[in-house]
Design a protein around this motif. Structure first.
Motif, short mmCIF file in Angstrom:
data_model
loop_
_atom_site.label_atom_id
_atom_site.label_comp_id
_atom_site.label_asym_id
_atom_site.label_seq_id
_atom_site.Cartn_x
_atom_site.Cartn_y
_atom_site.Cartn_z
N CYS A 174 83.82 -67.10 -19.16
CA CYS A 174 83.98 -65.81 -19.86
C CYS A 174 83.28 -64.70 -19.10
O CYS A 174 83.84 -63.61 -18.89
CB CYS A 174 83.46 -65.93 -21.29
N ASP A 175 82.06 -64.96 -18.66
CA ASP A 175 81.31 -63.97 -17.89
C ASP A 175 82.00 -63.65 -16.57
O ASP A 175 82.06 -62.48 -16.16
CB ASP A 175 79.89 -64.46 -17.61
N CYS A 177 85.18 -63.80 -15.91
CA CYS A 177 86.37 -62.98 -16.18
C CYS A 177 85.97 -61.51 -16.34
O CYS A 177 86.64 -60.62 -15.83
CB CYS A 177 87.08 -63.45 -17.45
N CYS A 178 84.87 -61.27 -17.03
CA CYS A 178 84.39 -59.90 -17.20
C CYS A 178 83.99 -59.29 -15.87
O CYS A 178 84.32 -58.14 -15.58
CB CYS A 178 83.22 -59.86 -18.17
N VAL A 179 83.29 -60.04 -15.03
CA VAL A 179 82.86 -59.54 -13.73
C VAL A 179 84.08 -59.23 -12.87
O VAL A 179 84.16 -58.18 -12.24
CB VAL A 179 81.94 -60.56 -13.02
N ARG A 180 85.04 -60.13 -12.84
CA ARG A 180 86.24 -59.92 -12.02
C ARG A 180 87.02 -58.70 -12.48
O ARG A 180 87.44 -57.88 -11.68
CB ARG A 180 87.14 -61.16 -12.03
N SER A 181 87.21 -58.56 -13.78
CA SER A 181 88.00 -57.44 -14.26
C SER A 181 87.27 -56.11 -14.01
O SER A 181 87.88 -55.13 -13.61
CB SER A 181 88.33 -57.59 -15.74
N ARG A 182 85.95 -56.09 -14.20
CA ARG A 182 85.21 -54.86 -13.97
C ARG A 182 85.15 -54.51 -12.48
O ARG A 182 85.39 -53.38 -12.10
CB ARG A 182 83.79 -54.96 -14.52
#
Length: 196
Positions: A174-175, A177-182
């Motif tokens: 989950c973390d 995914c957030c890093v990649r999208s940001r």
């Protein structure tokens, strides 16, 4: 309990290939839609509305450190091996991330040459661009830094490392995914990039 080996059905064997083909078709359709209807309006919108690009220029320099870091990790793991010591989990993951990044970079540079996509804005060696010259499209096998917009090296670098971390640390997914999208959105906005 019966320990006979059960044959794998043909449907089960072909399922991953079918899923890959379906995913590839979806990506192809979305890419075509982006190319014809979103790329140009988005590039012009970002060019008009992003006034201060200072931090975005700084973010552009971050990928320069990744090849150096990867080389350092390769040398470190090589020395560790020469000392006949076993790798820790972190060392194994770092080595895999480095190999993934380096191989992705090599493949990405070849694909940039093959696609020959022009940049949305002029930024190197007076390259032709959509904003400056109205040049938009692919020029296969043209070569040169002015024709290297696609595929995105930033996105490829981020995804190559994130994929290794995704498989190595499932509890972090989950973390990650957030890093990649940001990080991907910041990099793509910085480049005023076409959808890649």
């Amino acid at each position: 309990m019966d320990r006979r080996i059960q044959p794998i059905s043909a449907a089960r064997l072909s399922a991953p290939l079918q899923n890959f083909c379906i995913g590839l078709a979806i990506v192809a359709v979305v890419t075509i839609i982006c190319y014809f209807w979103l790329d140009q309006p988005l590039a012009f919108f970002l060019h008009r509305n992003v006034a201060d690009k200072t931090i975005l220029v700084w973010l552009q320099q971050l990928p320069v450190t990744l090849p150096l870091l990867s080389s350092f990790v390769l040398a470190w793991c090589g020395l560790w091996t020469l000392m006949d010591r076993p790798f820790s989990r972190i060392q194994s993951v770092a080595l895999t991330c480095s190999i993934s990044f380096i191989s992705t970079s090599l493949i990405n540079h070849q694909l940039k040459y093959a696609f020959g996509r022009t940049w949305p804005n002029t930024w190197i060696e007076n390259n032709p661009s959509l904003i400056q010259n109205g040049v938009f499209g692919f020029n296969p096998f043209h070569g040169g830094p002015g024709f290297a917009s696609f595929p995105s090296g930033h996105a490829a670098a981020i995804c190559s490392v994130m994929t290794v971390l995704w498989w190595s640390y499932p509890s972090w997914r989950c973390d990650l995914c957030c890093v990649r999208s940001r990080s991907g959105s910041w990099v793509d906005w910085r480049e005023l990039s076409f959808f890649e």
